[in-house]
Write an enzyme that holds these catalytic residues in place. Structure first.
Site, PDB file in Angstrom:
ATOM      1  N   GLY A 167      81.794  75.039  41.934  1.00 30.19           N
ATOM      2  CA  GLY A 167      80.978  75.298  40.764  1.00 30.19           C
ATOM      3  C   GLY A 167      79.567  75.680  41.159  1.00 30.19           C
ATOM      4  O   GLY A 167      79.134  75.460  42.296  1.00 30.19           O
ATOM      5  N   CYS A 168      78.837  76.248  40.211  1.00 27.78           N
ATOM      6  CA  CYS A 168      77.483  76.724  40.504  1.00 27.78           C
ATOM      7  C   CYS A 168      76.534  75.572  40.801  1.00 27.78           C
ATOM      8  O   CYS A 168      75.808  75.592  41.811  1.00 27.78           O
ATOM      9  CB  CYS A 168      76.966  77.584  39.357  1.00 27.78           C
ATOM     10  SG  CYS A 168      77.109  76.822  37.726  1.00 27.78           S
ATOM     11  N   TYR A 169      76.519  74.560  39.948  1.00 27.32           N
ATOM     12  CA  TYR A 169      75.646  73.414  40.200  1.00 27.32           C
ATOM     13  C   TYR A 169      76.026  72.670  41.486  1.00 27.32           C
ATOM     14  O   TYR A 169      75.146  72.314  42.282  1.00 27.32           O
ATOM     15  CB  TYR A 169      75.696  72.438  39.023  1.00 27.32           C
ATOM     16  CG  TYR A 169      74.956  72.859  37.786  1.00 27.32           C
ATOM     17  CD1 TYR A 169      73.615  73.230  37.835  1.00 27.32           C
ATOM     18  CD2 TYR A 169      75.580  72.851  36.540  1.00 27.32           C
ATOM     19  CE1 TYR A 169      72.932  73.587  36.680  1.00 27.32           C
ATOM     20  CE2 TYR A 169      74.908  73.205  35.383  1.00 27.32           C
ATOM     21  CZ  TYR A 169      73.579  73.576  35.456  1.00 27.32           C
ATOM     22  OH  TYR A 169      72.900  73.924  34.310  1.00 27.32           O
TER      23      TYR A 169
END
Length: 351
Positions: free
Chosen positions: A149-151
């Site tokens: 995921g991005c985070y």
């Protein structure tokens, strides 16, 4: 040439995959699927790619797509990737899943956070978490890549060099994260329309964001801890900007441990030595999201706050590139033995 197909090609991450792969010298795009835009020319959906892509969107015909592609990128909402991954594995094709279905190694944890039953738990153990700076050797041998995921990408790049070093309390991290609106996807959602987002900053999914267990899983693995004993606080915020993620991680030093900022910075530079996309900044230089805009590069700034006994680490990435599509291509490059930077080496767009 590597024959690549993108399933879910008309969302933002799918469009970024198309943009980057269209100019990748070792890739031929052979299939772009879209439920909403089937049979429409792709350039009609995204006119900025006129002259770059001459394909039309296709329906999601799993047999046809998996037959003609060497690698399949899945840019789908959670819960929809399993049949595609299973078919790719059956046919011996590589698959890079940009969704959440294979990031968490325990089906029970996935089901707890995503509220759907995992339909192929037997494949979870085979999936490799695709953060190249941490899992390069495993990625080289993989069939299934679970693109992070991005985070979690920004958070894990921030903290990985300190994990397992005996310096910090890995189980008690605090992560403050801020993201541009594109992270919410391309859909009609009241929360992300202009009038709601412009000149506004808000926290969301406080204490219940689905990226929390992903971060805890990977930090626990690196630190040699029980993932069920982790108590990482993660709070995301929506910012009035299109792209970018800025994470600030607060890590408590263990009792009696007092490294200097320069010692910690040297640790980071040694850890990331030779990494083409990771840049550890000098003391007092703090990353900005504009530096990474449109690129696969990550910028890390840090300091030791002796007064509170904490290390503070800030990282900036583009949520659609290093946080999604660029990293997926980085993983593909590794899978097929290409130079890792192929097609994604460009610096960010500035200003």
């Amino acid at each position: 040439m590597i024959r690549a197909a993108i399933v879910g090609a008309t969302g933002y991450t799918g469009a970024e995959l198309v943009r980057l792969l269209a100019r990748h010298r070792e890739v031929e795009l052979v299939g772009l699927t879209s439920r909403q835009y089937a049979d429409q020319p792709y350039a009609n959906v995204y006119p900025h790619l006129s002259g770059q892509v001459d394909l039309a969107c296709q329906s999601q015909d799993i047999d046809h797509i998996t037959d003609m592609a060497d690698v399949v990128f899945l840019a789908l909402p959670h819960g929809l990737s399993v049949p595609w991954v299973a078919e790719c594995v059956r046919k011996g094709k590589k698959v890079v899943d940009l969704g959440a279905d294979f990031r968490l190694r325990r089906a029970a944890v996935y089901e707890q956070w995503y509220h759907v039953t995992h339909e192929a738990p037997e494949l979870l153990a085979e999936a490799v978490y695709g953060l190249p700076e941490l899992k390069r050797e495993q990625i080289q041998k993989a069939r299934i890549i679970a693109n992070p995921g991005c985070y979690p990408t920004a958070s894990l790049l921030s903290i990985a060099p300190l994990c397992g070093q005996g310096l910090i309390r890995e189980d008690r991290l605090i992560i403050d994260a801020k993201s541009g609106v594109s992270g919410a996807g391309r859909n009609a959602n009241l929360a992300i329309i202009y009038g709601e987002v412009n000149e506004n900053v808000k926290a969301y999914n406080v204490a219940k964001h689905r990226h929390n267990p992903e971060i805890e899983q990977e930090v626990a693995e690196r630190a040699g801890l029980d993932p069920d004993a982790m108590a990482i606080t993660f709070t995301p915020h929506l910012m009035p900007m299109t792209r970018g993620i800025l994470t600030t991680v607060y890590a408590d030093l263990k009792e009696g441990v007092q490294p200097t900022s320069e010692e910690v910075r040297n640790l980071y530079r040694q850890f990331y030595a030779g990494e083409p996309f990771i840049h550890v900044m000098d003391e007092g230089v703090w990353p900005q999201t504009k530096w990474s805009y449109g690129s696969n590069h990550a910028y890390i700034g840090l300091t030791v706050e002796a007064r509170t006994g904490r290390v503070i680490i800030t990282t900036a990435i583009d949520n659609l590139v290093k946080g999604a599509s660029g990293q997926a291509i980085q993983n593909m490059n590794i899978l097929f033995g290409l130079p890792e930077t192929t097609g994604i080496e460009a610096a960010g767009i500035y200003p």
